[in-house]
Design a protein around this motif. Structure first.
Motif, PDB file in Angstrom:
ATOM      1  N   THR A   1      51.599-112.832 -23.631  1.00  0.00           N
ATOM      2  CA  THR A   1      50.482-113.766 -23.627  1.00  0.00           C
ATOM      3  C   THR A   1      50.764-114.918 -22.668  1.00  0.00           C
ATOM      4  O   THR A   1      51.887-115.420 -22.591  1.00  0.00           O
ATOM      5  CB  THR A   1      50.234-114.332 -25.035  1.00  0.00           C
ATOM      6  OG1 THR A   1      51.434-114.942 -25.514  1.00  0.00           O
ATOM      7  CG2 THR A   1      49.821-113.235 -25.999  1.00  0.00           C
TER       8      THR A   1
ATOM      9  N   GLU B   1      48.617-117.590 -22.741  1.00  0.00           N
ATOM     10  CA  GLU B   1      48.115-118.700 -23.537  1.00  0.00           C
ATOM     11  C   GLU B   1      47.879-118.180 -24.950  1.00  0.00           C
ATOM     12  O   GLU B   1      48.049-116.986 -25.210  1.00  0.00           O
ATOM     13  CB  GLU B   1      46.813-119.256 -22.947  1.00  0.00           C
ATOM     14  CG  GLU B   1      45.709-118.215 -22.825  1.00  0.00           C
ATOM     15  CD  GLU B   1      44.473-118.766 -22.145  1.00  0.00           C
ATOM     16  OE1 GLU B   1      44.530-119.913 -21.652  1.00  0.00           O
ATOM     17  OE2 GLU B   1      43.460-118.062 -22.118  1.00  0.00           O
ATOM     18  N   LYS B   2      47.519-119.051 -25.839  1.00  0.00           N
ATOM     19  CA  LYS B   2      47.250-118.619 -27.207  1.00  0.00           C
ATOM     20  C   LYS B   2      46.068-117.658 -27.207  1.00  0.00           C
ATOM     21  O   LYS B   2      45.004-117.977 -26.674  1.00  0.00           O
ATOM     22  CB  LYS B   2      46.956-119.830 -28.095  1.00  0.00           C
ATOM     23  CG  LYS B   2      46.869-119.493 -29.578  1.00  0.00           C
ATOM     24  CD  LYS B   2      46.752-120.752 -30.413  1.00  0.00           C
ATOM     25  CE  LYS B   2      46.734-120.423 -31.897  1.00  0.00           C
ATOM     26  NZ  LYS B   2      46.675-121.636 -32.739  1.00  0.00           N
TER      27      LYS B   2
ATOM     28  N   GLU C   1      57.483-115.987 -37.891  1.00  0.00           N
ATOM     29  CA  GLU C   1      58.168-117.186 -37.436  1.00  0.00           C
ATOM     30  C   GLU C   1      59.473-116.830 -36.753  1.00  0.00           C
ATOM     31  O   GLU C   1      60.106-115.820 -37.067  1.00  0.00           O
ATOM     32  CB  GLU C   1      58.474-118.103 -38.641  1.00  0.00           C
ATOM     33  CG  GLU C   1      57.267-118.477 -39.465  1.00  0.00           C
ATOM     34  CD  GLU C   1      57.655-119.232 -40.736  1.00  0.00           C
ATOM     35  OE1 GLU C   1      58.881-119.353 -40.990  1.00  0.00           O
ATOM     36  OE2 GLU C   1      56.745-119.671 -41.466  1.00  0.00           O
TER      37      GLU C   1
ATOM     38  N   ARG D   1      59.565-121.912 -36.042  1.00  0.00           N
ATOM     39  CA  ARG D   1      58.354-122.023 -35.215  1.00  0.00           C
ATOM     40  C   ARG D   1      57.458-120.820 -35.422  1.00  0.00           C
ATOM     41  O   ARG D   1      57.898-119.674 -35.331  1.00  0.00           O
ATOM     42  CB  ARG D   1      58.716-122.132 -33.730  1.00  0.00           C
ATOM     43  CG  ARG D   1      57.502-122.377 -32.820  1.00  0.00           C
ATOM     44  CD  ARG D   1      57.937-122.520 -31.377  1.00  0.00           C
ATOM     45  NE  ARG D   1      58.188-121.254 -30.743  1.00  0.00           N
ATOM     46  CZ  ARG D   1      57.274-120.578 -30.006  1.00  0.00           C
ATOM     47  NH1 ARG D   1      56.060-121.070 -29.853  1.00  0.00           N
ATOM     48  NH2 ARG D   1      57.601-119.438 -29.442  1.00  0.00           N
TER      49      ARG D   1
ATOM     50  N   VAL E   1      54.958-118.083 -34.431  1.00  0.00           N
ATOM     51  CA  VAL E   1      54.581-117.440 -33.171  1.00  0.00           C
ATOM     52  C   VAL E   1      53.322-116.586 -33.321  1.00  0.00           C
ATOM     53  O   VAL E   1      52.663-116.284 -32.326  1.00  0.00           O
ATOM     54  CB  VAL E   1      55.737-116.577 -32.618  1.00  0.00           C
ATOM     55  CG1 VAL E   1      56.920-117.444 -32.238  1.00  0.00           C
ATOM     56  CG2 VAL E   1      56.153-115.506 -33.618  1.00  0.00           C
ATOM     57  N   ALA E   2      52.980-116.210 -34.552  1.00  0.00           N
ATOM     58  CA  ALA E   2      51.769-115.408 -34.755  1.00  0.00           C
ATOM     59  C   ALA E   2      51.326-115.530 -36.205  1.00  0.00           C
ATOM     60  O   ALA E   2      52.136-115.753 -37.107  1.00  0.00           O
ATOM     61  CB  ALA E   2      52.013-113.947 -34.400  1.00  0.00           C
TER      62      ALA E   2
ATOM     63  N   GLU F   1      50.773-116.935 -30.197  1.00  0.00           N
ATOM     64  CA  GLU F   1      51.053-118.080 -29.348  1.00  0.00           C
ATOM     65  C   GLU F   1      51.377-117.645 -27.915  1.00  0.00           C
ATOM     66  O   GLU F   1      51.587-116.466 -27.631  1.00  0.00           O
ATOM     67  CB  GLU F   1      52.220-118.887 -29.915  1.00  0.00           C
ATOM     68  CG  GLU F   1      51.945-119.517 -31.272  1.00  0.00           C
ATOM     69  CD  GLU F   1      50.864-120.581 -31.216  1.00  0.00           C
ATOM     70  OE1 GLU F   1      50.722-121.220 -30.159  1.00  0.00           O
ATOM     71  OE2 GLU F   1      50.177-120.785 -32.234  1.00  0.00           O
ATOM     72  N   SER F   2      51.423-118.616 -27.013  1.00  0.00           N
ATOM     73  CA  SER F   2      51.688-118.351 -25.599  1.00  0.00           C
ATOM     74  C   SER F   2      53.108-117.841 -25.386  1.00  0.00           C
ATOM     75  O   SER F   2      54.030-118.190 -26.124  1.00  0.00           O
ATOM     76  CB  SER F   2      51.457-119.630 -24.791  1.00  0.00           C
ATOM     77  OG  SER F   2      51.806-119.453 -23.435  1.00  0.00           O
TER      78      SER F   2
ATOM     79  N   HIS G   1      52.824-109.461 -27.431  1.00  0.00           N
ATOM     80  CA  HIS G   1      51.954-109.101 -28.549  1.00  0.00           C
ATOM     81  C   HIS G   1      52.125-107.646 -28.988  1.00  0.00           C
ATOM     82  O   HIS G   1      51.719-107.281 -30.104  1.00  0.00           O
ATOM     83  CB  HIS G   1      50.487-109.418 -28.254  1.00  0.00           C
ATOM     84  CG  HIS G   1      49.959-108.906 -26.951  1.00  0.00           C
ATOM     85  ND1 HIS G   1      49.625-107.593 -26.742  1.00  0.00           N
ATOM     86  CD2 HIS G   1      49.686-109.543 -25.787  1.00  0.00           C
ATOM     87  CE1 HIS G   1      49.166-107.436 -25.518  1.00  0.00           C
ATOM     88  NE2 HIS G   1      49.201-108.609 -24.902  1.00  0.00           N
TER      89      HIS G   1
END
Length: 230
Positions: A45, A47-48, A177, A182, A184-185, A208-209, A213
């Protein structure tokens, strides 16, 4: 491949997410970049981004999964046909090239799901080194708030005491996470424009960026397999 549907089998949300011309894009004529030719990864990705997950296969509406991008294009598919909770599942791209092979292994009181990368788009070309693994305790007592978590170890982690990611499910939502915490998805039930939740087999995945994916959807599928939803 052509998909034949009876008019009564088409749901209203399908017309909004994937119009008729999208539903037949399983094997288009034009080709895209193959998974093994990643000069700049097509799965990373920038960007988000948001994705829609339909927990059904487009092949005669059988068991499986279909993933759409924000434009309604099919980017991933899983076709299990009449089988459910298989020991081995293949994550494919739009053209049917195998990207990930998910395999279930059982050791004592634990079930371990391992994900393997494919080098040339076929299940025979799967590498022997696991890309990630998720261990599930078969006798784990569910918590009062219906939450559960699973450690995800990857090839960069030397043993099961280390983990690179964690899947945390709370009710119908799933968060992925990093070990530092953090997010991430995140996956949750998809809502209509009016704020109404669609069926429990229609999900929204936010990634997230700078995140792969294909790896994230591999973890989402593994979570579904652990919970017998795929």
């Amino acid at each position: 491949m052509q998909i034949f549907r009876r008019p009564c089998e088409t749901k209203a949300w399908q017309n909004r997410i994937c119009p008729a011309e999208t539903m037949v894009k399983i094997h288009p004529n034009q080709t895209t970049i193959a998974a093994g030719e990643e000069k700049s990864s097509p799965y990373l990705t920038t960007e988000k981004e948001s994705f829609t997950i339909w927990m059904k296969s487009l092949v005669f509406n059988t068991n499986g999964c279909t993933v759409f991008d924000s434009k309604g294009n099919i980017i991933y598919r899983v076709d299990n046909y009449n089988s459910k909770s298989c020991r081995e599942v293949y994550l494919m791209d739009l053209h049917g090239h195998v990207l990930l092979t998910l395999r279930r292994q059982k050791f004592g009181l634990f079930k371990t799901w391992k994900g393997y990368r494919s080098t040339s788009g076929t299940d025979e070309s799967t590498t022997n080194l696991d890309y990630f693994r998720v261990k599930n305790n078969m006798f784990k007592i569910p918590s009062k708030d219906s939450s559960s978590s699973y450690r995800v170890t990857t090839g960069s982690c030397r043993n099961d005491e280390q983990f690179c990611y964690k899947m945390v499910s709370r009710g119908s939502s799933l968060g992925i996470e990093e070990s530092c915490g953090r997010l991430v998805a995140e996956v949750k039930r998809k809502q209509s424009r009016n704020g109404l939740e669609l069926g429990d087999d229609v999900l929204t995945m936010m990634v997230e960026s700078q995140v792969d994916h294909s790896f994230i959807i591999g973890l989402v599928l593994t979570h579904s397999l652990i919970n017998c939803k795929l």
